[in-house]
Design an enzyme around this catalytic site. Structure first.
Site, PDB file in Angstrom:
ATOM      1  N   GLY A   1       0.827  -1.195   0.000  1.00 16.15           N
ATOM      2  CA  GLY A   1       0.000   0.000   0.000  1.00 16.15           C
ATOM      3  C   GLY A   1       0.863   1.247   0.000  1.00 16.15           C
TER       4      GLY A   1
ATOM      5  N   GLN B   1       2.838  10.055   1.432  1.00 18.08           N
ATOM      6  CA  GLN B   1       4.181   9.464   1.384  1.00 18.08           C
ATOM      7  C   GLN B   1       4.960   9.875   0.145  1.00 18.08           C
ATOM      8  OE1 GLN B   1       2.454   5.287   2.228  1.00 18.08           O
ATOM      9  NE2 GLN B   1       4.533   5.200   3.009  1.00 18.08           N
TER      10      GLN B   1
ATOM     11  N   CYS C   1       6.617  -0.140   7.022  1.00 17.68           N
ATOM     12  CA  CYS C   1       6.152   1.013   6.245  1.00 17.68           C
ATOM     13  C   CYS C   1       7.305   1.540   5.408  1.00 17.68           C
ATOM     14  CB  CYS C   1       5.662   2.099   7.206  1.00 17.68           C
ATOM     15  SG  CYS C   1       5.132   3.597   6.361  1.00 17.68           S
ATOM     16  N   LEU C   2       7.027   1.863   4.145  1.00 15.15           N
ATOM     17  CA  LEU C   2       8.073   2.364   3.246  1.00 15.15           C
ATOM     18  C   LEU C   2       8.626   3.707   3.733  1.00 15.15           C
ATOM     19  CD1 LEU C   2       6.375   1.543  -0.194  1.00 15.15           C
ATOM     20  CD2 LEU C   2       8.209   0.264   0.935  1.00 15.15           C
TER      21      LEU C   2
ATOM     22  N   HIS D   1      -3.728   0.938   7.910  1.00 11.70           N
ATOM     23  CA  HIS D   1      -2.387   1.534   7.890  1.00 11.70           C
ATOM     24  C   HIS D   1      -2.360   2.753   6.951  1.00 11.70           C
ATOM     25  CE1 HIS D   1       2.178   1.106   7.805  1.00 11.70           C
ATOM     26  NE2 HIS D   1       1.946   1.931   6.793  1.00 11.70           N
ATOM     27  N   GLU D   2      -2.943   2.603   5.766  1.00 12.99           N
ATOM     28  CA  GLU D   2      -2.890   3.687   4.769  1.00 12.99           C
ATOM     29  C   GLU D   2      -3.802   4.852   5.157  1.00 12.99           C
ATOM     30  OE1 GLU D   2      -0.451   3.490   2.873  1.00 12.99           O
ATOM     31  OE2 GLU D   2      -0.081   1.361   3.134  1.00 12.99           O
TER      32      GLU D   2
ATOM     33  N   HIS E   1      -2.128   6.992   7.549  1.00 13.43           N
ATOM     34  CA  HIS E   1      -1.205   7.925   6.884  1.00 13.43           C
ATOM     35  C   HIS E   1      -1.928   9.212   6.490  1.00 13.43           C
ATOM     36  CE1 HIS E   1       2.714   6.127   6.365  1.00 13.43           C
ATOM     37  NE2 HIS E   1       2.240   5.025   5.824  1.00 13.43           N
TER      38      HIS E   1
HETATM   39 NI    NI Z   1       3.090   3.157   5.556  1.00 10.62          NI
END
Ligand code: NI
Length: 171
Positions: A46, A51, A95-96, A137-138, A141
């Protein structure tokens, strides 16, 4: 298609809540394509717009990002969690934007999410599987929340210390 630069913790940009997309124009479609490309390149499940330094509410996700056969891009614009139920331990979440840490996070087991698709049509998504966790999670963000906000203070502080040290060494 372009690989977009992923904003990394502790960049403060990640902490701002995003605004709704009002007009799904060509720029937004291009952004979605580039977000998807970047997500697949990073083997992530995701990616939220914040991000990639965009303060509008867009999420791309896929349950099988590394499987060419099963891969299927999902896009949701202006998503909101309408209802959630049950509890699940999301194991070794990562997480990226938060490199070099994975940790268990308590999440809801099932969610009902509402938003719009790329054509602007209202969508309702009900999930009680891995994607339920991805969506939480997204959407976190988009509200300026990172998964490390949801782990123990001890673990979080150790991570912060480690990152601070790394940043100092780079200078
Ligand atoms: Ni993330």
């Amino acid at each position: 298609m372009d690989t977009l630069e992923i904003v990394k913790y502790p960049d403060k940009f990640l902490r701002q809540p995003t605004k709704p997309v009002e007009n799904i124009n060509g720029d937004i479609q291009d952004l979605i394509e580039n977000m998807a490309f970047t997500m697949y390149e990073s083997s992530g499940a995701g990616l939220a717009s914040i991000q990639v330094r965009c303060d509008k509410s867009i999420v791309v996700y896929d349950a099988f990002p590394t499987d060419q056969e099963k891969r299927s891009l999902q896009v949701i614009i202006n998503p909101k969690i309408i209802a959630s139920e049950g509890k699940v331990l999301s194991e070794k979440e990562g997480c990226l934007s938060v490199p070099d840490i994975r940790a268990d996070v308590k999440r809801a087991a099932a969610v009902l999410v509402e938003g719009v698709d790329r054509e602007g049509n209202p969508v309702r998504i009900e999930r009680d599987d891995f994607l339920a966790v991805v969506l939480q999670h997204e959407i976190d963000h988009l509200n300026g929340t990172l998964f490390i906000d949801r782990i123990s203070a001890l673990k979080r502080n150790l991570y912060k210390k480690r990152i601070r040290k790394q940043l100092k060494q780079k200078k």
